[in-house]
Write an enzyme that holds these catalytic residues in place. Structure first.
Site, PDB file in Angstrom:
ATOM      1  N   LEU A   1      -7.798  85.166 130.065  1.00  0.00           N
ATOM      2  CA  LEU A   1      -8.600  84.133 130.541  1.00  0.00           C
ATOM      3  C   LEU A   1      -8.108  82.860 130.508  1.00  0.00           C
ATOM      4  O   LEU A   1      -7.644  82.432 129.600  1.00  0.00           O
ATOM      5  CB  LEU A   1     -10.154  84.292 129.848  1.00  0.00           C
ATOM      6  N   ASP A   2      -8.139  82.157 131.657  1.00  0.00           N
ATOM      7  CA  ASP A   2      -7.660  80.715 131.775  1.00  0.00           C
ATOM      8  C   ASP A   2      -6.044  80.575 131.434  1.00  0.00           C
ATOM      9  O   ASP A   2      -5.737  79.637 130.727  1.00  0.00           O
ATOM     10  CB  ASP A   2      -8.518  79.726 131.009  1.00  0.00           C
ATOM     11  N   GLU A   3      -5.310  81.735 131.472  1.00  0.00           N
ATOM     12  CA  GLU A   3      -3.924  81.620 131.049  1.00  0.00           C
ATOM     13  C   GLU A   3      -3.084  82.149 132.330  1.00  0.00           C
ATOM     14  O   GLU A   3      -1.892  82.076 132.040  1.00  0.00           O
ATOM     15  CB  GLU A   3      -3.664  82.646 130.008  1.00  0.00           C
TER      16      GLU A   3
END
Lengths: 285, 285, 285, 285
Positions: free
Chosen positions: C229-231
């Site tokens: 996530l969000d990476e």
């Protein structure tokens, strides 16, 4: 920056004089007003004082009484005051031609409440943007230009401004020069977006001028109109970097975003009572 | 962006023609050169082609042989080529008057290796900045201006440029207009920093002009000099936002940082062979 | 930057090897293609080569023949190529929740042609934005989330993507975490906008996190999704300065513009074939 | 923004309460002080009031008398006041390790008067930057770190701070973590520059972390130190865009300029009495 729903805005300006701040803040205190933000600036070259205060009031606050008292107190300073109540929405007329990016942007910001205004009418010298106005349910006035009677068209524009009680006129890429007469009537309450970093590239086709000069930055300028074309007091400016690969049409495309943002910012400053005229310059508190 | 210590830079430009890219890349391949970065641009309005390639070589690479072959191959294209070896440091003369911020900045960047150049001399029409030059161990030439014989002073300047083999002259806030003759001699290899967003505020005291106009952005422009004052091809520009509280002296102070950064960036582009003249514009690859 | 109407785009990437540039440029020359812009980059840490070329063709150019020949020639390099014809418009599915600013912005840019794409469908877990989709004449699919069967909803989403032949999915403030399975299926072709300067403030309510930390800059990050996530690999980021007077709701409001601009820029890069995956990073040519 | 040579600065902060503005402005008026700029902010979430006023005085102005009267008047508000006379120059100690860019920049800004401070000493755990200090005629203390007795080194540092009467300590790329004890002693008067956009990339080698994450923006954060490493209240931040071609060493190089500018801006804000601590955040008026 955001305000509680009971926040008033007081602005004032006057010639520089000892006591300008105190006369305002003391009165606010005496009236039980709670100041949440205060910004004042005394321009030592122009010898003029500007102040903007946000405050909350007591339950028994009465606007008329407050103003009467304030104006009596500030009269010796020749101070012009303006009081804006919580939740106030300014009435605004927007003028456009064929380009729709700034209009679309302003309509969006009105609809979402980001700009606290009521667009009372859209006026254009072309019919093209009527569908956009219709979708937002805003009256659209197509006033074509009669080259033999430009004053007639401007009278119709001014009639709309007056009929709808608009306090602000926004020229959102309106591609006609206003007459000196209309400029005077709209003095201090008509904002234009010019697609260059004024005073560079005044007049027509600024992006094409910018291409010819090979600049590496292009921008936009939101300013009050006056009767000296593209010379009105600047409110705010925006900028974007460009390079050799930007042909004139690329500059035009690139400029649209910065035009929208710069105009919206200027309108926002105006609506929040941050903008003061200071001769041919502005103070933005 | 950073290069391994064995990286060469090849740049070239010529009129637009089919095969301009291929003639360069094929030759590089045939010579066993390993391309790490390649950028080319064909200007369809100016009908001119620009290319910049970084590459690493084989152990038996011979510069003279390589260039001879390249020039033979590219001759039909009327291509002007330039080859810069690994670790190359350009010789640079800096011209200043009394303001030291840009000079101080360039000296720092030379000393730390950020700008791969050897400042061979500093030339000034004033003696003020000699101590700064001395600390960095760089010859300082004070050539005062004789109002009756400006050409004499410029001959002395040009003599220093020639004697030290400088390929670049940087006008780091040199407050004199160069003659048409000197401009011609330094065509394409003299960079000036002007403290405004040209073409706005050409000429003297641009920050004071900017204050009068009430702009909300100020900036700086690094450009090649030519004999049309402040009209030379722009290399790069920088910008800062300002507000009503900036008096002229504040604009001057605020501008110093952006002048330093903009000039250093332009010099860096030049040293990295990124800048191409394209009539009165530049291409920066 | 702008292209003539007969301009093709060729992109390719492969492991680093001598000859990667030449194999492409030589073939283009042999096929009579006129290169107008060429940018290649060889990542020395990742040992991977990326190239993007814009070119114009001869009258007898045949896409299939060209590609067959190209792929035969580049096969020894394990090169993956992609050819985009003039006037190509990618099919795009947009996913939203309740916030409409990014959707509104993308719809505007599609309508005006600034983003050369066809939005084939808008998918949402809420019904709120249907009127906006309707006005633009774009199918709106309301797929509510069943907390007990999230995979079912994602299957419906994926069905729309496949049925409409979308090559790109844009998460325009879609407030649900996609499953690892869906992330994998959309690998390299789903762009999300996160409202912080990743990797700062991952996860929920980033503006509130930013307020707590008292940062003086807020921003937005457009990135490919992946199952961390969000990476996912970052494509582009935007930033705005803020101050102490920005309460959390002000940061939210301020962030909207930068979210729109950042997401639109990322989508534009993708559509222009400028974005390459490079492990967990991107190359943008 | 620039001040006339007779301008005083008054700052104050206290818990939110009706009358905070009035108590200050009324007293200034009664003392015949002419206010040229006034900025106050009442933080409704922290319930704390902050004010900064610039003013000019009458000929018979007496600092001690003024302050005594002010503090008597503001005592009921639990207001902490600070008065800075015209031409005041703060005494500052700078701490460095081996990198010299921030030190060089601060020394230049002191020398030219841009930052109104007297650098009383430079303290370092390495001897490298002594020549730079010498040229500027500033005492340089080389206090090497004894890994077995870090407190001893910090006592020597603190001794210099006290002996020279420094009110501010600037960590200009000092690469050691200060102990909790020293942080407490320097609470609210030690500014550090961290080379990332905190809270992203805390700790060591932030540019290398940034490269790994593939960010497209890098930046710097100037903050007050506290004993939670890289978590102190942020004063200001700066940012630069980068791309795929920036290897870690390029990020390091690119970051230097923004580190210098960001740190100098923070120090300038401090010296101009613009910075207020507000729990773990700052107010910058």
């Amino acid at each position: 920056m955001s305000r509680t729903p009971d926040t008033w805005i007081l602005t004032a300006h006057c010639p520089s004089l000892l006591g300008t701040v105190d006369v305002v803040t003391r009165y606010l205190f005496e009236q039980g007003c709670y100041v949440t933000e205060h910004h004042s600036f005394d321009d030592r070259l122009a010898s003029r004082f500007f102040i903007r205060v946000e405050f909350r009031t007591q339950a028994d606050f009465d606007e008329a009484t407050f103003l009467a008292g304030l104006n009596e107190r500030t009269a010796p300073f020749d101070m012009r005051t303006e009081l804006t109540p919580p939740g106030y929405r300014a009435k605004v007329v927007i003028m456009v031609s064929k380009a729709d990016h700034c209009l679309n942007d302003l309509l969006y910001r009105q609809r979402t409440g980001q700009l606290p205004m009521d667009i009372t009418a859209i006026v254009s010298n072309h019919p093209d943007l009527k569908p956009l106005a219709d979708w937002h349910g805003i009256p659209y006035h197509h006033f074509p230009l009669d080259p033999n009677d430009k004053p007639a068209q401007e009278r119709r524009v001014m009639q709309v401004v007056e009929d709808t009680g608009a306090e602000l006129v926004v020229l959102a890429r309106y591609m006609q020069v206003l007459s000196a007469d209309l400029c005077r009537k709209l003095d201090g309450r008509a904002i234009n977006i010019h697609h260059s970093l004024l005073p560079g590239f005044k007049g027509a086709k600024p992006y094409h001028q910018a291409y010819q000069k090979g600049v590496k930055l292009v921008g936009a300028t939101a300013h009050f109109i006056n009767n000296d074309l593209d010379e009105g007091p600047i409110i705010t400016q925006g900028v974007e970097s460009v390079d050799h690969a930007h042909y004139p049409e690329d500059l035009v495309a690139k400029g649209r975003d910065i035009e929208c943002l710069t105009l919206a910012r200027a309108v926002g400053y105006f609506l929040e009572r941050r903008v003061f005229l200071n001769a041919n310059r502005t103070v933005v508190l």
